[in-house]
Design a protein around this motif. Structure first.
Motif, short mmCIF file in Angstrom:
data_model
loop_
_atom_site.label_atom_id
_atom_site.label_comp_id
_atom_site.label_asym_id
_atom_site.label_seq_id
_atom_site.Cartn_x
_atom_site.Cartn_y
_atom_site.Cartn_z
N ALA A 225 0.84 -1.20 0.00
CA ALA A 225 0.00 0.00 0.00
C ALA A 225 0.87 1.25 0.00
O ALA A 225 0.57 2.23 -0.69
CB ALA A 225 -0.92 0.00 1.21
N GLU A 226 1.97 1.21 0.76
CA GLU A 226 2.89 2.35 0.77
C GLU A 226 3.61 2.49 -0.58
O GLU A 226 3.84 3.60 -1.05
CB GLU A 226 3.90 2.19 1.91
CG GLU A 226 4.73 3.43 2.14
CD GLU A 226 5.69 3.27 3.31
OE1 GLU A 226 6.73 3.96 3.30
OE2 GLU A 226 5.40 2.48 4.22
N MET A 227 3.93 1.35 -1.18
CA MET A 227 4.58 1.39 -2.51
C MET A 227 3.61 1.96 -3.55
O MET A 227 4.02 2.69 -4.45
CB MET A 227 5.03 -0.02 -2.93
CG MET A 227 6.19 -0.56 -2.14
SD MET A 227 7.69 0.44 -2.26
CE MET A 227 8.11 0.17 -3.95
N VAL A 228 2.33 1.63 -3.43
CA VAL A 228 1.32 2.18 -4.34
C VAL A 228 1.29 3.70 -4.21
O VAL A 228 1.31 4.43 -5.21
CB VAL A 228 -0.08 1.57 -4.07
CG1 VAL A 228 -1.16 2.35 -4.78
CG2 VAL A 228 -0.09 0.12 -4.50
N ASN A 229 1.27 4.20 -2.97
CA ASN A 229 1.29 5.64 -2.74
C ASN A 229 2.56 6.27 -3.29
O ASN A 229 2.54 7.37 -3.86
CB ASN A 229 1.12 5.97 -1.26
CG ASN A 229 -0.26 5.59 -0.75
OD1 ASN A 229 -1.22 5.56 -1.51
ND2 ASN A 229 -0.35 5.29 0.53
N PHE A 230 3.69 5.58 -3.11
CA PHE A 230 4.98 6.05 -3.62
C PHE A 230 4.92 6.21 -5.14
O PHE A 230 5.35 7.22 -5.69
CB PHE A 230 6.06 5.04 -3.20
CG PHE A 230 7.44 5.33 -3.69
CD1 PHE A 230 8.16 6.41 -3.20
CD2 PHE A 230 8.05 4.50 -4.64
CE1 PHE A 230 9.46 6.67 -3.64
CE2 PHE A 230 9.34 4.75 -5.08
CZ PHE A 230 10.04 5.84 -4.58
N LEU A 231 4.36 5.21 -5.83
CA LEU A 231 4.24 5.26 -7.29
C LEU A 231 3.24 6.33 -7.73
O LEU A 231 3.48 7.06 -8.70
CB LEU A 231 3.83 3.90 -7.83
CG LEU A 231 4.94 2.86 -7.88
CD1 LEU A 231 4.36 1.47 -7.98
CD2 LEU A 231 5.88 3.14 -9.03
#
Length: 194
Positions: free
Chosen positions: A53-59
């Protein structure tokens, strides 16, 4: 007829090429995907326990301003592609913690030695031995678990990807034998002069 390469296949082949060389084989869109994947891998290596979920926000935020912003669905596709490309990075988390424990134990050992604390030094060495598995015998490889591949002979050339059957194969063989026989007769054998 061979199937067309997927975006993943093209990016995987150009992963370790420099930007100019990769640009010859990848489209602008594929170069941007490759860039996002590389940024995500770097983030995962720095923080192995980072959630998807954090990686999604990062992208979606454009990788902290280092890439183009993407939609949520594209972010999930990028993460799936990245995980497929680099394998299961979750194993890195365990290795990272093991590394941190051993490094901390080494520093504690140095402090214990400076303070003439034999008991503390022994405890540190015990931890280092435990987390590097020096207290256990090396696992012998069980060769009985190796199963050789099972091949089934066939004269159907179409079973091999990328090969096409040759029409009138006997005629083609006759032509090749005649051609190479002529080539062999024309060749001169030279002796080494001493």
């Amino acid at each position: 007829m061979m199937k067309e390469d997927t975006t993943y296949d093209r990016i995987e082949r150009s992963l370790f090429k420099d930007q100019e060389e990769a640009a010859r084989t990848l489209s602008a869109r594929e170069l941007e995907i490759k860039r996002r994947m590389m940024l995500c891998v770097s983030k995962k290596m720095e923080e192995p326990l980072v959630e998807d979920a954090e990686m999604v926000n990062f992208l979606m935020a454009g990788c902290a301003g280092q890439a183009e912003r993407v939609s949520k669905s594209q972010a999930y596709r990028d993460i799936a592609m990245m995980n497929r490309l680099v394998g299961n990075i979750q194993l890195a988390a365990k290795s990272w913690y093991r590394y941190m424990i051993v490094e901390g134990a080494k520093k504690a050992y140095d402090v214990a030695i400076k303070n003439n604390d034999a008991k503390g030094a022994a405890a540190c060495l015990d931890k280092i031995g435990k987390y590097t598995r020096c207290d256990k015998e090396d696992d012998a490889f069980d060769y009985s678990q190796m199963i050789p591949p099972s091949f089934e002979p066939s004269d159907d050339v179409t079973l091999v990807e990328g090969l096409e059957p040759v029409d009138n194969v006997e005629e083609k063989r006759r032509q090749l034998r005649a051609y190479f026989k002529g080539q062999a007769e024309d060749a001169k054998i030279m002796k080494n002069e001493e």
